[in-house]
Write an enzyme that holds these catalytic residues in place. Sequence first.
Site, PDB file in Angstrom:
ATOM      1  N   ASN A 105     -11.110   2.970   3.083  1.00 50.77           N
ATOM      2  CA  ASN A 105     -10.625   3.044   1.345  1.00 50.77           C
ATOM      3  C   ASN A 105     -11.836   2.453   0.541  1.00 50.77           C
ATOM      4  OD1 ASN A 105      -8.428   4.278  -0.448  1.00 50.77           O
ATOM      5  ND2 ASN A 105      -8.043   1.876  -0.853  1.00 50.77           N
ATOM      6  N   TRP A 154     -20.057  11.515 -19.947  1.00 53.28           N
ATOM      7  CA  TRP A 154     -20.333  12.303 -18.947  1.00 53.28           C
ATOM      8  C   TRP A 154     -21.681  12.907 -19.053  1.00 53.28           C
ATOM      9  CZ3 TRP A 154     -17.570   9.643 -15.605  1.00 53.28           C
ATOM     10  CH2 TRP A 154     -16.311   9.004 -15.431  1.00 53.28           C
ATOM     11  N   TRP A 184     -15.530  12.452 -13.211  1.00 55.34           N
ATOM     12  CA  TRP A 184     -14.407  12.255 -11.615  1.00 55.34           C
ATOM     13  C   TRP A 184     -14.021  12.926 -11.414  1.00 55.34           C
ATOM     14  CZ3 TRP A 184      -9.841  13.071 -12.094  1.00 55.34           C
ATOM     15  CH2 TRP A 184      -8.668  13.753 -13.280  1.00 55.34           C
ATOM     16  N   TRP A 229       1.783   2.030  -3.804  1.00 49.12           N
ATOM     17  CA  TRP A 229       1.227   2.616  -4.320  1.00 49.12           C
ATOM     18  C   TRP A 229       1.000   4.175  -4.197  1.00 49.12           C
ATOM     19  CZ3 TRP A 229      -2.309   1.204  -7.970  1.00 49.12           C
ATOM     20  CH2 TRP A 229      -2.382   0.210  -8.830  1.00 49.12           C
ATOM     21  N   GLU A 284       0.932  -1.047   0.153  1.00 47.85           N
ATOM     22  CA  GLU A 284       0.177  -0.414  -0.460  1.00 47.85           C
ATOM     23  C   GLU A 284       1.087   1.233  -0.046  1.00 47.85           C
ATOM     24  OE1 GLU A 284      -3.796   0.129  -0.361  1.00 47.85           O
ATOM     25  OE2 GLU A 284      -3.114  -1.689  -0.901  1.00 47.85           O
ATOM     26  N   TRP A 335      -9.323   8.472  -7.945  1.00 45.44           N
ATOM     27  CA  TRP A 335     -10.799   8.736  -9.053  1.00 45.44           C
ATOM     28  C   TRP A 335     -10.955   8.027 -10.326  1.00 45.44           C
ATOM     29  CZ3 TRP A 335     -15.638  10.025  -7.946  1.00 45.44           C
ATOM     30  CH2 TRP A 335     -15.451  10.543  -6.455  1.00 45.44           C
TER      31      TRP A 335
END
Length: 457
Positions: free
Chosen positions: A341, A305, A359, A277, A274, A382
């Site tokens: 998360n 969108w 987004w 990331w 993690e 996102w």
Amino acid sequence: MKTAVVWFRRDLRLHHNPALTAAARAADRVVPVFVWAPHEEAPWAPGAASRWWLHHSLAALGRSLDRLGAPLVIRAGESATVLSQLARQTGADTVYWNRLYEPAVRARDRVVEDALQRVGIGVETFNAALLVEPHTMANAQGEPYRMFTPFWRAAGQRIWEQEPEAAPRKLLAAAASSDGLDSLGLLPKIRWDRVMEATWRPGEAGALATLDTFCDEALSGYARQRDFPGERGTSRLSPHLHFGEIAPVQIVARLAALQARGVGGAGAETFLKELGWREFAHYLLWHFPHTAEAPLDARFEKFPWRKPAPGELRAWQRGRTGLPIVDAGLRELWATGWMHNRVRMVVASLLTKNLLLPWQEGARWYWDTLVDADLANNTLGWQWTAGCGADAAPFFRIFNPVLQSKKFDPRGAYLRRWLPELNDLPDEALHQPRPGAIIDLAASRARALEAFSKIKN
């Protein structure tokens, strides 16, 4: 006597602070300074929750520096101007700082460095925020990585190369005037922060205590428990990392020490990934700075969108969608400045896939309301959920909030905490859409797949 200025930014700690350590070694006197210049980070100046955290973190740092003998100087204005004036006033010949990686901040730092050097003031910069800096890695073709696994594999042993440095034991200050912390106006005028105040402990001491608690109580089960929002299974270190109250090097050193004793197991390995990331998020933003506003996958520039219907976006923001796991997450966010998360992904999927809203709308809301609002992490998260970023699934994944809720909050501990109006319902009924939900999950899923089919090829 030789004097140095140390420019604090998002490295609000004494331990493993390379700029502070180097300045203390090179100079007789140290002038620690924080410059409030949010306009220099536009269009991503700190949001309301971030400003709240920053106030308390600066207060904690100020107390720590006072104990060392070098009070924190606080000023507002243009960074280049403030630093030049402070160097002249104190007789400093060098300004030290730790590097940051967002596009606007990088551009600002280049301007500051040029301005200082033009008037004969030296600049020394250091890595304090990352395990591997973005400009030091590329794939075999010399191109930036776009997938996490090869990126993290390439990082390899480099993540273990740094050793955390101790905090200075004493500093000698140079006289310099300071604005009061309250003059920055970081705290809200309307006290919406009371739950946040009871939830968090900003500052280096709070960060170290949070790491201790995580390692003692949750690390061994992290690989499984991190997905269950009703359990205390995550580290909650993200805001401390964002503000630099703790360095990833310190966390890696703790994990290594635990693993050497046979402690942590799969939990430690998963948590290290993690952290990877987080590294990957900063790497991507460095190499693809446009992605803070635009998709990495160019196909999504033509994605159809929708414009939100009246009140639709507001209902999502305030947790009034009628989808329990989504509403619980957004109410947790509104109250505490944080969201689990797993729930962040479900909440984001509903906005981008079921509601078909851009987004960027969600990214802006998270930016204003999260205490751990970090441009790199926010952008990666996102874009990943919307399907337009790096390492996105090869298919158009749409999270089903009912199934996610049943799987990861089976007894409704999370839902009951943040949606007390559902407390009288039996467990099996908790997860279902409420009457008047703003979206039909099946119909909106079909609509999203149809929208993706228009750009897929």
